[in-house]
Design an enzyme around this catalytic site. Sequence first.
Site, PDB file in Angstrom:
ATOM      1  N   SER A  13       0.807  -1.223   0.000  1.00 40.35           N
ATOM      2  CA  SER A  13       0.000   0.000   0.000  1.00 40.35           C
ATOM      3  C   SER A  13       0.842   1.276   0.000  1.00 40.35           C
ATOM      4  O   SER A  13       1.852   1.383   0.694  1.00 40.35           O
ATOM      5  CB  SER A  13      -0.918   0.015   1.226  1.00 40.35           C
ATOM      6  OG  SER A  13      -1.648   1.223   1.270  1.00 40.35           O
ATOM      7  N   SER A  15      -1.051   4.132   0.518  1.00 36.44           N
ATOM      8  CA  SER A  15      -2.052   5.045   1.080  1.00 36.44           C
ATOM      9  C   SER A  15      -1.477   5.958   2.162  1.00 36.44           C
ATOM     10  O   SER A  15      -1.853   7.134   2.255  1.00 36.44           O
ATOM     11  CB  SER A  15      -3.224   4.244   1.654  1.00 36.44           C
ATOM     12  OG  SER A  15      -3.938   3.606   0.625  1.00 36.44           O
ATOM     13  N   LYS A  57     -14.450  -4.578   1.604  1.00 38.58           N
ATOM     14  CA  LYS A  57     -15.297  -3.472   1.166  1.00 38.58           C
ATOM     15  C   LYS A  57     -16.784  -3.788   1.287  1.00 38.58           C
ATOM     16  O   LYS A  57     -17.607  -2.871   1.332  1.00 38.58           O
ATOM     17  CB  LYS A  57     -14.944  -3.077  -0.273  1.00 38.58           C
ATOM     18  CG  LYS A  57     -13.542  -2.492  -0.416  1.00 38.58           C
ATOM     19  CD  LYS A  57     -13.246  -2.072  -1.841  1.00 38.58           C
ATOM     20  CE  LYS A  57     -11.824  -1.545  -1.961  1.00 38.58           C
ATOM     21  NZ  LYS A  57     -11.494  -1.105  -3.337  1.00 38.58           N
ATOM     22  N   ASN A  78     -15.414   1.947   0.566  1.00 37.93           N
ATOM     23  CA  ASN A  78     -13.963   2.007   0.788  1.00 37.93           C
ATOM     24  C   ASN A  78     -13.567   3.136   1.742  1.00 37.93           C
ATOM     25  O   ASN A  78     -12.393   3.302   2.051  1.00 37.93           O
ATOM     26  CB  ASN A  78     -13.223   2.175  -0.538  1.00 37.93           C
ATOM     27  CG  ASN A  78     -13.234   3.602  -1.051  1.00 37.93           C
ATOM     28  OD1 ASN A  78     -14.285   4.256  -1.036  1.00 37.93           O
ATOM     29  ND2 ASN A  78     -12.091   4.088  -1.499  1.00 37.93           N
ATOM     30  N   ASP A  93     -13.728   5.115  -4.642  1.00 44.86           N
ATOM     31  CA  ASP A  93     -13.133   4.424  -5.796  1.00 44.86           C
ATOM     32  C   ASP A  93     -13.861   4.827  -7.073  1.00 44.86           C
ATOM     33  O   ASP A  93     -13.247   4.926  -8.147  1.00 44.86           O
ATOM     34  CB  ASP A  93     -13.230   2.905  -5.628  1.00 44.86           C
ATOM     35  CG  ASP A  93     -12.224   2.362  -4.623  1.00 44.86           C
ATOM     36  OD1 ASP A  93     -11.192   3.019  -4.419  1.00 44.86           O
ATOM     37  OD2 ASP A  93     -12.481   1.293  -4.052  1.00 44.86           O
ATOM     38  N   GLY A 120     -15.315  -6.275  -5.588  1.00 38.28           N
ATOM     39  CA  GLY A 120     -15.922  -4.977  -5.337  1.00 38.28           C
ATOM     40  C   GLY A 120     -15.507  -3.910  -6.328  1.00 38.28           C
ATOM     41  O   GLY A 120     -16.326  -3.072  -6.745  1.00 38.28           O
ATOM     42  N   GLY A 217      -3.192   2.342 -12.193  1.00 40.49           N
ATOM     43  CA  GLY A 217      -4.107   2.630 -11.105  1.00 40.49           C
ATOM     44  C   GLY A 217      -3.566   3.551 -10.037  1.00 40.49           C
ATOM     45  O   GLY A 217      -4.317   3.952  -9.134  1.00 40.49           O
TER      46      GLY A 217
END
Length: 485
Positions: A13, A15, A57, A78, A93, A120, A217
């Site tokens: 990740s 994030s 999710k 999310n 998302d 998801g 992405g």
Amino acid sequence: MEYGLIGAKLGHSYSKIIHEAVCGYSYELHPLPTEEEAHAFMQAKAFKAINVTIPYKKLVIPYCDEVEPRAAAIGAVNTVVNRDGKLYGYNTDYTGFAYLARCHGVKFAGAVVLVLGTGGTHNTVTAVCQDAGAKQVLTASRTGKDGALTYEEAQQHPEINIIINTTPAGMYPNNGSCLLDLHAFPKLEAVLDCVYNPFRTELLLRAEELGVPAYCGFEMLVAQAVYAAEHFTGQKLPEAVIADTHRKLKRDLSNVAIIGMPGCGKSTIGRALAKTLGKTYVDLDEVIEKNTGMPIPDIFAREGEASFRKYESQAVAEISKQTRQVIACGGGVIKTPGNARTLRQNGPVTDGPSSNNDLDMWDEMRTGSFLQKVATGDPCVLPAYEVLRMATTRAADAIGMKGEIGVLAEGARADLIVLNLDKPHLTPCHDLVANLVYCAKPSDVETVMVDGRIVVRQGALANGDFGAIRREVERRLGVLQRRGE
């Protein structure tokens, strides 16, 4: 925990660095390997706001007191915000993926779209495509259950225009896997991959090799994080924050691979570049020696070049998965098919300082086009328009400056080249782009503007003299070389 991310596995990740770069609050990665742990976490409500990733999710939805209509329709949340003990669920998302498609001009209206995967994220991107007027949205999965095609069956649909991957195929640490042979889709116009690590999955690399626009992405990840941060803080952020954050973080995270023969200066320049950019310097030969327990000359002497190339490819695959590196590779690394494209997963690849690059973009465009035609035996394999894109928009993308240079657009830097086309070798002009790629010469350049400043006027330097510029370049090169010592 105040702000953070939950999911089964979070080692890949980005994030944390995105949220902390955008808003400055502390953001934690909180892996929850089992559903039992995820249920316990949600029941405790010990957070201000969280993001949710695979595979939770859907699991978090029953814990939300309110779910926005779009997230409820998609069946995936999310983003969860805790307001005075009440949980509110959102799906950023959707807006993140819509941003990715919009900023690259991907048009779903009237298109036949193939979505890979049934999780998801599949529901999210399908909703975006349908809302944008897609003619048909097909789904493919490994099993082909619940109305989906198998991946083999999907390749029997040559009418497909856009492919979107929502599966983990090709994601770190399983780099290199791909679900489709893109040659089966002659009408393919764009490929989007929701995977963000690596920056170029095998799917995207294959698309690029066919001249099909391919988008990673990571930009979607940044966009959805910015939209999530708005829910976290209750403050609207300028959309320009997305592009700015994406550009800065991708430049910071990307690798730079330098290929060159012994003595060309790649190690010295590589070390200096790593120090300047704040990246880790990696010498591929040192990695090979560490992995094998033998010096390079001994590998050649005892096992021969074939074994060395095998060890070299293994080292390339190992190192290329990581980020924030400057990688120095021997000139022979390109002798093994696939090594260069493996290095390209997470950043640009260039040759060493003593190379065949004469800094003449017209010659480089022409040579690059001719080499591909000879190598493949196909005179149409690399059209002039695609070569020009490689020299402008795609080159900007390769160095982490997409949308900033290489385009004529509002907000981009004013970098321009003006040519005099009234020349015998450019006459007659049946195709302007073909003329530029195959016929233009440096002597045709009359004006060059860099970031709004004219540096060449009527074919001559507008300010200063070449001698002074050369001396300054050599001075700065000396500084770089001393940093690398």
